[in-house]
Design a protein around this motif. Structure first.
Motif, short mmCIF file in Angstrom:
data_model
loop_
_atom_site.label_atom_id
_atom_site.label_comp_id
_atom_site.label_asym_id
_atom_site.label_seq_id
_atom_site.Cartn_x
_atom_site.Cartn_y
_atom_site.Cartn_z
N ASP A 153 1.12 -0.77 0.28
CA ASP A 153 0.05 0.15 0.37
C ASP A 153 0.82 0.93 -0.52
O ASP A 153 0.65 2.07 -0.91
CB ASP A 153 -1.02 0.04 0.73
CG ASP A 153 -1.62 -1.32 1.27
OD1 ASP A 153 -2.23 -1.69 -0.22
OD2 ASP A 153 -2.25 -1.76 2.49
N GLU A 156 2.46 1.62 -4.03
CA GLU A 156 1.96 2.14 -4.20
C GLU A 156 1.62 4.20 -4.10
O GLU A 156 1.38 4.58 -5.16
CB GLU A 156 0.33 1.84 -4.20
CG GLU A 156 0.61 0.41 -5.22
CD GLU A 156 -0.93 -0.69 -5.46
OE1 GLU A 156 -1.04 0.00 -6.98
OE2 GLU A 156 -1.45 -1.19 -4.93
N GLY A 228 -1.12 -7.86 -7.78
CA GLY A 228 -1.99 -7.25 -7.94
C GLY A 228 -0.91 -5.32 -8.23
O GLY A 228 -1.18 -5.23 -9.37
N ALA A 232 -1.72 -3.59 -11.44
CA ALA A 232 -1.80 -1.84 -11.44
C ALA A 232 -0.50 -1.09 -11.80
O ALA A 232 -1.05 -0.39 -12.26
CB ALA A 232 -2.16 -1.15 -10.12
N ASN A 233 1.11 -1.39 -12.10
CA ASN A 233 1.86 -0.29 -11.69
C ASN A 233 3.67 -0.70 -13.08
O ASN A 233 3.90 0.37 -13.09
CB ASN A 233 2.16 0.14 -10.44
CG ASN A 233 1.39 0.76 -9.32
OD1 ASN A 233 0.95 1.70 -9.85
ND2 ASN A 233 1.55 -0.13 -8.65
N ALA A 258 -5.31 -8.95 -13.81
CA ALA A 258 -4.38 -7.87 -12.38
C ALA A 258 -4.82 -6.31 -13.02
O ALA A 258 -5.19 -5.94 -12.95
CB ALA A 258 -3.44 -8.56 -11.64
N ALA A 259 -4.15 -6.43 -14.74
CA ALA A 259 -4.03 -5.44 -14.85
C ALA A 259 -5.78 -5.00 -15.52
O ALA A 259 -5.80 -3.56 -15.97
CB ALA A 259 -2.77 -5.25 -16.19
N GLU A 261 -8.34 -5.73 -14.51
CA GLU A 261 -8.76 -5.41 -13.00
C GLU A 261 -9.00 -3.72 -12.56
O GLU A 261 -9.24 -3.07 -12.08
CB GLU A 261 -7.85 -6.16 -12.12
CG GLU A 261 -9.33 -5.59 -10.47
CD GLU A 261 -9.12 -6.76 -10.09
OE1 GLU A 261 -9.38 -6.54 -8.75
OE2 GLU A 261 -8.28 -7.30 -9.80
N ARG A 262 -7.36 -2.98 -13.43
CA ARG A 262 -7.55 -1.75 -12.03
C ARG A 262 -7.11 -0.83 -13.99
O ARG A 262 -6.49 0.25 -14.28
CB ARG A 262 -4.99 -1.60 -12.41
CG ARG A 262 -5.28 -2.89 -10.97
CD ARG A 262 -6.04 -2.16 -9.94
NE ARG A 262 -5.21 -0.78 -9.04
CZ ARG A 262 -4.45 -0.40 -7.81
NH1 ARG A 262 -4.67 -1.83 -7.47
NH2 ARG A 262 -3.51 0.81 -7.84
N GLY A 263 -7.43 -1.21 -14.58
CA GLY A 263 -7.96 -0.67 -16.13
C GLY A 263 -7.36 -0.36 -16.78
O GLY A 263 -7.30 0.59 -17.83
N ARG A 264 -6.01 -1.28 -17.55
CA ARG A 264 -4.97 -1.57 -18.33
C ARG A 264 -5.59 -2.83 -19.06
O ARG A 264 -6.06 -3.40 -18.79
CB ARG A 264 -3.63 -1.82 -17.62
CG ARG A 264 -3.11 -0.16 -16.87
CD ARG A 264 -1.65 -0.61 -15.68
NE ARG A 264 -0.75 -0.82 -16.50
CZ ARG A 264 0.68 -1.20 -16.34
NH1 ARG A 264 0.82 -2.19 -14.92
NH2 ARG A 264 1.29 -0.88 -16.59
#
Length: 438
Positions: A153, A156, A228, A232-233, A258-259, A261-264
């Motif tokens: 956390d 990120e 995750g 995301a990153n 996971a990508a 799920e984070r809009g990628r």
């Protein structure tokens, strides 16, 4: 037709005593000076490698394991790879350099400015391998170590804040027009006022925007939270998994999910599987090495326990080899991926430590779940994974001593190029360009 693969080198021992414990120590390279690394990275670039990732751990560990970490230089000493990076950039033109960084060690504004500076100085070839090692917390302040998930956390929030600072110069803010007598337009800078759970800081950043994109983010986490974070990153995932098509597909599916799920897009993350190949001259020699590793004695098991103790910051050498392993000996700061690799799929409640260490000692043949074979067999494996599992590429795992680089690459590179698996030239655009060429 064979699919081009991305190739990288993972300097798993970090910026430490290269050659120690090996006969090639007598080449008389000084590990504290840049020439050893400059020579090796030039040859990686000539071979067509996209990037070099440099492992790091800022801490020597806790009191019970410091001696284990430094006795044979398994886990220390280590110098800062971020400060080695400029010497590597100065020796090369295309290959990316990815030092490991820990969010606990760098305040976001300082990190954003230093990383931006290196991105410009390197021709946009910087990457950042973001790790969440919580065992080093005591070196960076009075706060106690975070839990495994809380450390992600914080990472990120840290990375998001850095990206806000990198983007604080809006479109048109940098003018740099001598004829107009105007360098920049302050009205197009974003102030950035970050007030978060872990960090408070203001912008804008005192560094100009990038021409070929931000530094590439790499992550190594294998836990659910780590995957995750990558989805995301990250632009590159340093992956560990059995090198068979089914395992590769399963791992890639987790990262891609996971990508999404984070809009990628799934293609936003290149997944490179780390492998430490032992390349030999013949199949017969490979079979001999595999057979010799099948029944390790207690001395060999102790050697492996020392290495594992360094990675796990937990002294395994004091544990009963013939008793099951009590997982409570591992603190919350210990990498879940490292624990999983030690267990090797065994049930710790019923399996003696001896069996786990013996599995670590046992070698396997390439194509049968192992890493020992000829250069042709290794090329077969890489080609097969690219074609049947849609793999993106591999990271060769080893130190950066020229002897190691030549031992692995001298025969392998021509084979890979003849098969059309390994690039023969670079495009442009820095490290991002390397990763997006194909």
């Amino acid at each position: 037709m064979s699919k081009l693969q991305h190739f990288g080198w993972f300097l798993a021992r970090g910026f430490g005593p290269h050659g120690w414990g090996h006969p090639y120590l007598d080449w008389n390279y000084r590990w504290t000076e840049p020439e050893l690394y400059q020579q090796s990275i030039r040859e990686l670039e000539q071979a067509g490698f996209d990037l070099l990732i440099i492992e790091d751990a800022p801490s020597l560990g806790n009191a019970s394991t410091i001696d284990l970490r430094i006795r044979q230089a398994f886990g220390g000493p280590k110098h800062d790879p971020l400060l080695l990076a400029p010497y590597l950039f100065g020796a090369t033109s295309h290959i990316g350099v990815v030092p490991t960084v820990n969010p606990a060690a760098y305040l976001p504004y300082t990190a954003a400015r230093q990383f931006a500076t290196l991105q410009h100085l390197s021709g946009h070839r910087l990457g950042l391998n973001v790790v969440t090692d919580t065992g080093s917390a005591r070196h960076f302040g009075s706060a106690g170590p975070l839990s495994h998930d809380a450390a992600y956390d914080r990472a990120e929030e840290w990375l998001g804040g850095i990206r806000d600072l990198w983007r604080s110069w809006g479109d048109g803010a940098l003018i740099a027009d001598p004829a107009a007598g105007r360098y920049a337009d302050g009205s197009k800078l974003t102030s950035v006022q970050h007030r978060g759970e872990y960090f408070d800081f203001d912008g804008p950043l005192n560094a100009i925007p990038f021409t070929d994109g931000e530094p590439v983010i790499v992550s190594p986490g294998g836990s659910g939270r780590g995957l995750g974070f990558a989805g995301a990153n990250s632009e590159v995932q340093l992956a560990l998994a059995p090198l068979d098509p089914d395992s590769i597909r399963e791992y890639r599916a987790k990262i891609h999910a996971a990508a999404v799920e984070r809009g990628r897009n799934p293609s936003d993350v290149k997944i490179l599987f780390a492998i430490q190949p032992v390349l030999v001259s013949s199949a017969e020699e490979a079979d001999r090495l595999v057979a010799a590793s099948a029944n390790p004695d207690d001395a060999a098991l102790l050697h492996i326990a020392e290495r594992q103790s360094s990675d796990l910051e937990t002294d395994l050498t004091q544990q009963d080899l013939d008793a099951p392993l009590d997982l409570s000996i591992f603190g919350d700061h210990v990498s879940q991926g490292s624990i999983k690799r030690l267990l090797g799929g065994y049930d710790p409640a019923t399996t003696p430590l001896r069996a786990m260490l013996a599995k670590q000692a046992k070698l396997g043949r390439i194509g049968q779940g192992g890493f020992v074979g000829t250069a042709e067999e290794f090329a077969d494996l890489i080609e097969n994974l690219g074609e049947t599992a849609d793999n993106d590429g591999v990271l060769l795992w080893g130190d950066l001593h020229p002897v190691t680089v030549h031992r692995i690459l001298d025969e392998l590179v021509p084979i890979l190029r003849r098969r059309g698996i390994l690039r023969t030239e670079f495009g442009g655009g820095g490290l991002r360009g390397n990763l997006s060429d194909f």
